[in-house]
Design a protein around this motif. Sequence first.
Motif, mmCIF file in Angstrom:
data_model
loop_
_atom_site.group_PDB
_atom_site.id
_atom_site.type_symbol
_atom_site.label_atom_id
_atom_site.label_comp_id
_atom_site.label_asym_id
_atom_site.label_seq_id
_atom_site.Cartn_x
_atom_site.Cartn_y
_atom_site.Cartn_z
ATOM 1 N N VAL A 68 0.835 -1.203 0.000
ATOM 2 C CA VAL A 68 0.000 0.000 0.000
ATOM 3 C C VAL A 68 0.873 1.258 0.000
ATOM 4 O O VAL A 68 0.646 2.194 -0.777
ATOM 5 C CB VAL A 68 -0.942 -0.014 1.223
ATOM 6 C CG1 VAL A 68 -1.676 1.312 1.354
ATOM 7 C CG2 VAL A 68 -1.942 -1.154 1.101
ATOM 8 N N GLY A 69 1.890 1.259 0.863
ATOM 9 C CA GLY A 69 2.769 2.423 0.945
ATOM 10 C C GLY A 69 3.581 2.611 -0.333
ATOM 11 O O GLY A 69 3.777 3.733 -0.806
ATOM 12 N N TYR A 70 4.037 1.511 -0.879
ATOM 13 C CA TYR A 70 4.811 1.542 -2.121
ATOM 14 C C TYR A 70 3.997 2.154 -3.249
ATOM 15 O O TYR A 70 4.487 3.004 -3.989
ATOM 16 C CB TYR A 70 5.239 0.117 -2.457
ATOM 17 C CG TYR A 70 5.715 -0.109 -3.873
ATOM 18 C CD1 TYR A 70 4.866 -0.669 -4.815
ATOM 19 C CD2 TYR A 70 7.011 0.209 -4.263
ATOM 20 C CE1 TYR A 70 5.290 -0.898 -6.112
ATOM 21 C CE2 TYR A 70 7.438 -0.018 -5.562
ATOM 22 C CZ TYR A 70 6.578 -0.581 -6.478
ATOM 23 O OH TYR A 70 6.994 -0.804 -7.768
ATOM 24 N N GLU A 71 2.732 1.757 -3.382
ATOM 25 C CA GLU A 71 1.879 2.323 -4.429
ATOM 26 C C GLU A 71 1.656 3.812 -4.188
ATOM 27 O O GLU A 71 1.656 4.606 -5.137
ATOM 28 C CB GLU A 71 0.535 1.588 -4.490
ATOM 29 C CG GLU A 71 0.618 0.209 -5.127
ATOM 30 C CD GLU A 71 0.754 0.242 -6.650
ATOM 31 O OE1 GLU A 71 0.983 1.329 -7.237
ATOM 32 O OE2 GLU A 71 0.639 -0.821 -7.265
ATOM 33 N N TRP A 72 1.472 4.178 -2.939
ATOM 34 C CA TRP A 72 1.277 5.600 -2.641
ATOM 35 C C TRP A 72 2.534 6.375 -3.026
ATOM 36 O O TRP A 72 2.457 7.437 -3.658
ATOM 37 C CB TRP A 72 0.975 5.812 -1.155
ATOM 38 C CG TRP A 72 0.893 7.273 -0.808
ATOM 39 C CD1 TRP A 72 -0.169 8.117 -1.043
ATOM 40 C CD2 TRP A 72 1.921 8.080 -0.221
ATOM 41 N NE1 TRP A 72 0.140 9.402 -0.623
ATOM 42 C CE2 TRP A 72 1.415 9.404 -0.107
ATOM 43 C CE3 TRP A 72 3.216 7.821 0.238
ATOM 44 C CZ2 TRP A 72 2.163 10.457 0.432
ATOM 45 C CZ3 TRP A 72 3.956 8.858 0.776
ATOM 46 C CH2 TRP A 72 3.430 10.156 0.865
#
Lengths: 252, 252
Positions: A156-160
């Motif tokens: 999730v953080g990587y996509e953000w």
Amino acid sequence: MEPAAGPAVVLVRPQLSENIGTAARAMLNAGLSDMRLVAPRPNWLNDKAVAASSGADAVLHGARVFDSTAAAIADLRRVWATTGRNRYMVKPVHTPRQAAAAMRAAGAAGDRCGVLFGPERTGLENDDVSLADTVLFVPLNPAFSSLNLAQAVLVVGYEWYQAGDEAAAPAAMTKGAGRPATKEHLTGFFDHLERELDACGFLRNAEKRPSMVRNIRNMFDRAELTEQEVRTLHGIVHELVTWRGKKGEGGA
Amino acid sequence: MEPAAGPAVVLVRPQLSENIGTAARAMLNAGLSDMRLVAPRPNWLNDKAVAASSGADAVLHGARVFDSTAAAIADLRRVWATTGRNRYMVKPVHTPRQAAAAMRAAGAAGDRCGVLFGPERTGLENDDVSLADTVLFVPLNPAFSSLNLAQAVLVVGYEWYQAGDEAAAPAAMTKGAGRPATKEHLTGFFDHLERELDACGFLRNAEKRPSMVRNIRNMFDRAELTEQEVRTLHGIVHELVTWRGKKGEGGA
């Protein structure tokens, strides 16, 4: 340049200190630092957590602790709930990539967002999922899908993080009516509505009440109500139940 | 349909059995199964590896062992080398997303690919990187970038998985959504609600009535109500109003 504020990462009833630590590490990899814990075990911030965070202990020390999921998300205007499987409730579903684009748009508008992650073994309860406006589902091998907590946070953080540079903000809905209501504001309306529905007997079936309440909340959540609209709905509920002497006794 | 062949995951001199296990788990999450190990420790396939793979032990049992990196990639036509920091050599750099697109194109052309991951603590030696044609750099927080081996494998595999045809975004709504209500059905609800709002005086301002009605309809429209939900709303309005009649005169 001010870094864009990323989503809060909300761990609901996390079980192992070590996993809180690895989640903090995953967060910091993605430039996220707003960690919120709902009812963690006492003394969660111990050596195991710090060691597992591998240098991301600042995230642990800055983490805020809440008694309930509702309290943890009260100030947020967009909340995603991660789920590993289909839930039988009517809510929109985002992939992490779709969610990231929406998070960036929200960040640009100054609307704080967050993502709920459930207890490691069991995932989020339906009641927690219903507090969010959108479900977040990580599409991976349907024959073997077993991300651990830190990996889910990382994806999730990587996509953000990826969505920061190149992604133009997607066309947000033209509202003109103002900002999305905070979760706290929305909950205020739900409490009001449910109080009146209890009083009039609409929710009298105790067994069905929890799912009826969830379904009603889901319905209003999908409307992405603005603060003004929440006020309007308060007014509608109030005036519908307030006697104005126009009808005879005994009701309609 | 034959699943597209994914990239081989090549672990060069992996240090801990447990990490080989977690890497296998990450691979299977992304639908990858071609694991190759370069000079692992003897007896790497032990209980720790199997336990850490959390059900992905088939990947471990199918893994091939090589003496050198060159031997491990001999049959591959595209090879990426993961690095955590800038290498001073002239090689093109891909993000995982760019690499995934290239991997898909290569797979479609029947060209096998692979990705090199180095020893956990030290990463790939320059000599290993030079065997690849492209460097793969995972863009994350430059101030804190510390993916462990399994996480790096996961990110690469996740991007590859996302880049495939089958990874279409999941259905916009979760299961159990039911059909969207017809416009006629919706209008029936709006008429009911407005009738009651007129009766209780909520819409008494004749000048503002048209925009108030439009705003209320917009709000409910955005929720994309199902037929069941429209029925529920009819019931809510009816019972709130009926309760009003029972509360007695004088209002709340």
